[in-house]
Design a protein around this motif. Structure first.
Motif, PDB file in Angstrom:
ATOM      1  N   GLN A   7     -59.563  62.027  62.223  1.00 28.78           N
ATOM      2  CA  GLN A   7     -58.565  62.984  62.702  1.00 28.78           C
ATOM      3  C   GLN A   7     -58.721  64.346  62.022  1.00 28.78           C
ATOM      4  O   GLN A   7     -58.615  65.391  62.661  1.00 28.78           O
ATOM      5  CB  GLN A   7     -57.179  62.450  62.377  1.00 28.78           C
ATOM      6  CG  GLN A   7     -56.221  62.433  63.548  1.00 28.78           C
ATOM      7  CD  GLN A   7     -54.961  61.687  63.164  1.00 28.78           C
ATOM      8  OE1 GLN A   7     -54.275  62.048  62.215  1.00 28.78           O
ATOM      9  NE2 GLN A   7     -54.681  60.621  63.890  1.00 28.78           N
ATOM     10  N   THR A   8     -58.987  64.290  60.713  1.00 29.97           N
ATOM     11  CA  THR A   8     -59.161  65.535  59.971  1.00 29.97           C
ATOM     12  C   THR A   8     -60.373  66.295  60.500  1.00 29.97           C
ATOM     13  O   THR A   8     -60.322  67.508  60.711  1.00 29.97           O
ATOM     14  CB  THR A   8     -59.336  65.230  58.473  1.00 29.97           C
ATOM     15  OG1 THR A   8     -58.271  64.373  58.083  1.00 29.97           O
ATOM     16  CG2 THR A   8     -59.316  66.494  57.660  1.00 29.97           C
TER      17      THR A   8
ATOM     18  N   GLN B 106     -59.498  67.822  63.809  1.00 27.21           N
ATOM     19  CA  GLN B 106     -58.680  69.024  63.702  1.00 27.21           C
ATOM     20  C   GLN B 106     -59.502  70.211  63.229  1.00 27.21           C
ATOM     21  O   GLN B 106     -59.383  71.306  63.747  1.00 27.21           O
ATOM     22  CB  GLN B 106     -57.506  68.790  62.756  1.00 27.21           C
ATOM     23  CG  GLN B 106     -56.334  68.106  63.460  1.00 27.21           C
ATOM     24  CD  GLN B 106     -55.382  67.467  62.481  1.00 27.21           C
ATOM     25  OE1 GLN B 106     -55.509  67.657  61.271  1.00 27.21           O
ATOM     26  NE2 GLN B 106     -54.441  66.705  62.989  1.00 27.21           N
TER      27      GLN B 106
ATOM     28  N   ASN C  83     -61.544  71.422  66.082  1.00 25.76           N
ATOM     29  CA  ASN C  83     -60.769  72.087  67.119  1.00 25.76           C
ATOM     30  C   ASN C  83     -60.327  73.472  66.684  1.00 25.76           C
ATOM     31  O   ASN C  83     -60.212  74.373  67.491  1.00 25.76           O
ATOM     32  CB  ASN C  83     -59.533  71.262  67.492  1.00 25.76           C
ATOM     33  CG  ASN C  83     -59.893  70.140  68.422  1.00 25.76           C
ATOM     34  OD1 ASN C  83     -60.981  70.146  69.004  1.00 25.76           O
ATOM     35  ND2 ASN C  83     -59.007  69.190  68.560  1.00 25.76           N
ATOM     36  N   ARG C  84     -60.043  73.609  65.402  1.00 21.74           N
ATOM     37  CA  ARG C  84     -59.582  74.890  64.914  1.00 21.74           C
ATOM     38  C   ARG C  84     -60.730  75.889  64.850  1.00 21.74           C
ATOM     39  O   ARG C  84     -60.691  76.947  65.427  1.00 21.74           O
ATOM     40  CB  ARG C  84     -58.929  74.712  63.527  1.00 21.74           C
ATOM     41  CG  ARG C  84     -57.963  75.812  63.218  1.00 21.74           C
ATOM     42  CD  ARG C  84     -57.244  75.620  61.892  1.00 21.74           C
ATOM     43  NE  ARG C  84     -57.258  74.271  61.383  1.00 21.74           N
ATOM     44  CZ  ARG C  84     -57.873  73.908  60.270  1.00 21.74           C
ATOM     45  NH1 ARG C  84     -58.545  74.785  59.580  1.00 21.74           N
ATOM     46  NH2 ARG C  84     -57.821  72.666  59.846  1.00 21.74           N
TER      47      ARG C  84
END
Lengths: 250, 361, 250, 361
Positions: free
Chosen positions: C241-242, C245, C248-249
């Motif tokens: 998940q990290t 993220q 995606n950022r």
């Protein structure tokens, strides 16, 4: 679902693989039968397999039904307006997705078996139902959420209560995405039923294992078993595809 | 008919509607016009009951709507993409309303047949929503809402998803249908032209506040705020200071140093800072020998000249450096004044709108 | 990837589950240790497990690398302009997706084992690599295709050759979707490594099986094993998940 | 500069370009205008080399482009969404072109700095594409293309993804940048207003054919086909038959029975069927006592009256039943002629366009 670009080659590959597996499935047993049987067993693999196929398909079917029931309940729970319900469902789905299916099967059959006798078949269906139910929950939730919000609102403004709007307007539309997705999950289950062989259920793989060990004929037996699975999944994937197309068109 | 009284609504600490009050008359076509995010759709949804106001009251036909559930409100709602039910044919879509309240099928049928006839849909009785054109789909959505005999029809930008070249004819159709049924319309849009074409009255909504409600004519002639001027069309803005009062008018000296005499400025005193708005078509443009009479004759150079079908638009830079937008009717075969030419401009002080200086955006 | 709506409850469930599993993992071994050991073995389950964890994680890592290599090659094959290559890749992916992983492992270990000795560990890594490679191929293909066509065209019109455009412009962007998807596949692999227990590799499950059988202590052992897997997958899902993220950022 | 010679292109049996020939001059801003699906983007892509024509030749600066690979063509391409590389900052985006051909970094830097300065981007040197406004992103895309010193810049609707209220200023900016760099522009759009604002010359593309190329003025005054009239603005179409010739003009009797005297109809003989197009602003509207002089005075009733900022549009039904669109400038404070009123109309025969009868769409 699959991007159109690769459809043509996938279809070609499907035809080749189905053709090849039918050919080999017909051809291989005769060679196997001619191998001398040290165990004194005169039944060929092809004669033993119908039981296995019945178990494999039967467990797939029952597990799929169990998972649909569990998944529907959990999926509606995810959409509940009560936070408590949503947290409870999250606990269930996150936990079940975090435990390997094989471990779950052992757990139900052996660990829970310490307290009450669980028949292997029941353990299998429960295990699959709860494991796949955790994924199907998301399918039901996403299916309902994929129906534009205005559909429910239009229904409300025309005089329907919230429940009428869900059952008469939203659900029929949600099924278009839900049914094909359930088909794909069931396809995955068909392959995963091979795990029940460890619970001594005489599915396709178990019969293959026993036959191969008894006859010391690993290569041909496992080739046969692999092709049989391939044939079944290819056939079923075609069925799922047909359903998918019908639902996308209708 | 419809009375909104001090409606307030916030979502997640963001104020979307900040005390909107409004009265809509029986049989009126009222258009709520505003940029996206101004709260207009939220207001419509509060009236329909999809959301609940934090404050204020919605009254329809003298009945307070607060305790009335969505499905019991006497409103019809037309959605942006019409929201026809894709798994039902046209007839069944329209029949949803009467069937929910268990109207016998033999009563429903003649009502639907009549509506289908009025709305030129008889041939589409058994069609699926996916087979309808944009116009047919709009008419089915209207039929579905109208069969319930609502007191007011709420339309949430039903034309915004429609192809540009269809929009004009669908707009005319909406007008005609409203006239035929005599039903009260509350129409929401961000499209100025749509609002002007459809509305008896227009309400301008900006940042959750109703800035002005009136006929198109009133909005053009007596705009209540600078936003109304800016939102309703092209404009030139002059920042300036009142240097002289003449009757109800005044002379404003702009920051660029031009003098601009305006007629309606009775609220201002000498020394007040103000913004003056002049629409592009209220500035006349001519050769160096024209417009010899003051006031408001400026000199400039054409920077850009664009002929449109019926108009020519110019950008003209005045001696003081300010660039003005000018629009003139195109009634002759002339190409207009070429780029680079020296021109004289006459600003019509009668149509200048003067407001106190605005400093935000 | 997960819709934002359920994120909050999932996060809460994650915290509860991690907390509970840590608590139980710490608490249970002490009770287990106090159970009299009929086999005369004084090692506790907790002492035996580090080997199992090492095998499980090691196989996961190696299999993931193998699947990335296979998947990259097959994915680029899917994008090839030569139809022959595309058909060949389709044959591979369709066949491998149609055969259960467990059957594949048996096939490599026992059937191919008739011709040349395959160490169990190698069989596991090959099996996982080829099976998951068939899915990763699609991830690589989809990742590249998800980059807008204009990116490559802009690169071409600025002077890059086709290959330069792919490697310098398209790939760096494709990795944004590819890397998190690979992470999710690896998460699935972590659970699926429990299958290698049937090849007599002493992974977590195998050690649990042996311990439970020897000590007739099924309930506590399998509870412990299930919690351990749950703990590991929850931890890894947080890592994935990290990564997701961050990608995606960025 | 750019010469297209008989360009044809089909995709999967569908003809997209059907023999397009065109010459674009050095330093010109040429706009290809047409509805979506007319083939304009395909044409641009053929020039850039992203696709190959089935037939015909592209010549840039006297060099046949057929054997030249995409990356070697002397063109810059600006995409609809600018297609900046999201994993590189502004500087690196612009540096891609020079770096590919191994220009030393110490030569690249001053060139980029100069471009950044000219395009008001110096402060954004290290910004990521995601942090740029629409205007900045457009300028970076231009800088990235311009640093390669292309002979011609191809722009594929770069403003269509931009917010409505930004579009006008980005358009002006594009004009300014073209003037600054003096580079040849080939701009593709479906937006009429955009084309009129930007172009020295406009080419109208329809169904893969170039119908007409000329200045905006030429297109309005001497439209080569009915599609050009229709595509460039509002219109009234009259189907009729030539009943009389008067000098270079003629009298047309419409199917509704009205007589319409037109001035430019020298190609027609008595008895010819024709379509006459009259723009809404070439019809004057007045009270029952106005326009007493023939020809082309018609009587009608106002069906719809919509005041816009600078104009009033009407729909007027004539006695024969035909509904006309009329547009008049809005220079007075009057509200216009109310709906339902009897009015007289004067159609200006000088600006009527006459074409042989069209039967398809």
């Amino acid at each position: 679902m699959t991007p159109p670009k690769k459809d043509r080659h996938t279809a070609l590959a499907w035809n080749i693989l189905v053709g090849a597996s039918i050919f080999l499935l017909v051809f291989l047993p005769f060679r196997s039968a001619s191998v001398p049987s040290p165990g004194g067993d005169f039944l060929t693999l092809a004669e033993l397999l119908p039981t296995g196929i019945a178990y494999t398909l039967g467990i797939t079917l029952m597990s799929s039904l169990a998972a649909i029931v569990v998944g529907f309940a959990a999926g509606m729970g995810m959409l509940s307006s009560r936070p408590g319900v949503r947290v409870a469902v999250s606990l269930y789905t996150e936990a079940l997705r975090g435990i390997p299916l094989l471990v779950l099967l052992f757990y139900i059959y052996y660990a829970l078996g310490e307290f009450f006798a669980v028949p292997a078949l029941a353990a299998a269906v429960f295990g699959f139902g709860f494991c796949y139910g955790a994924y199907m929950a998301d399918i039901f939730r996403a299916g309902v959420q994929a129906v534009p919000k205005e559909q429910a609102e239009a229904a409300r403004s025309l005089g329907m209560t919230q429940k009428q709007a869900l059952m008469q307007i939203v659900m029929p539309q949600a099924l278009r995405t839900i049914v094909p997705a359930i088909g794909n999950q069931t396809l995955g289950m068909l392959k995963d039923t091979s795990l029940v062989s460890v619970l001594s259920i005489t599915d396709i793989l178990r019969i293959g294992n026993e036959y191969a060990t008894r006859h010391f004929n690993y290569f041909e037996t496992y080739t046969y078993i692999a092709l049989l699975y391939l044939f079944l999944t290819l056939l079923m994937s075609r069925v799922v595809q047909t359903i998918e197309q019908r639902f996308n068109r209708g | 008919m419809l009375i909104l009284d001090g409606i307030k609504k916030s979502f997640a600490e963001q104020t979307v509607l900040d005390g909107v009050s409004l009265r809509i008359r029986e049989g009126e076509r009222f258009v709520l016009l505003g940029p996206s995010g101004c709260g207009k759709t939220t207001l419509l949804r509060l009236i329909a009951g999809f959301d609940t106001p934090d404050n204020g009251k919605v009254t329809i036909a003298n009945q307070d709507m607060s305790p009335v559930a969505v499905e019991k409100r006497p409103v019809g709602f037309i959605f942006q993409r019409h929201a026809l039910f894709p798994h039902m044919n046209v007839y069944d879509n329209i029949a949803v309303g009467p069937r929910v309240i268990k109207t016998p099928e033999n009563e429903i049928e003649p009502r639907i047949e009549e509506l289908l006839g009025t709305l030129r849909l008889s041939a589409k009785r058994a069609a699926w929503p996916g087979q309808l054109s944009g116009g047919e789909s709009q008419r089915v959505a209207l039929a579905r809402a109208l069969i319930n005999r609502p007191r007011i029809l709420l339309l949430d930008e039903p034309l915004s998803a429609v192809d540009e070249n269809l929009r004009q004819s669908l707009r005319d159709e909406l007008r005609d249908i409203q006239k035929t049924f005599g039903i009260t319309f509350l129409f929401v849009t961000h499209d100025r032209e749509e609002a002007l074409t459809l509305a008896h009255r227009i309400g301008i909504l900006h940042r959750g506040k109703l800035l002005q409600a009136g006929t198109p004519q009133e909005l053009f002639e007596k705009p209540a705020s600078p936003f109304v001027v800016r939102f309703l069309g092209g404009y030139n803005r002059f920042e300036g200071t009142v240097v002289e009062r003449i009757g109800a008018g005044a002379v404003v000296k702009t920051v660029e140093g031009n003098r601009l005499q305006v007629e309606n400025a009775s609220w201002f005193a000498v020394g007040d800072e103000c913004d003056v708005y002049v629409r592009p078509h209220h500035i006349a443009i001519g050769g160096p020998s024209e417009f010899t009479h003051p006031p408001n004759i400026w000199i400039g150079q054409v920077k850009q000249c664009t002929p449109m079908a019926s108009r020519i638009t110019y950008k003209v830079q005045t001696l003081s450096g300010k660039v003005l937008n000018i629009e003139s009717a195109r009634t002759t075969l002339e190409a207009g004044l070429q780029e680079g030419r020296q021109v004289r401009l006459a600003l019509d002080g009668r149509y200048a709108h003067v407001f106190p200086r605005e400093n935000d955006d």
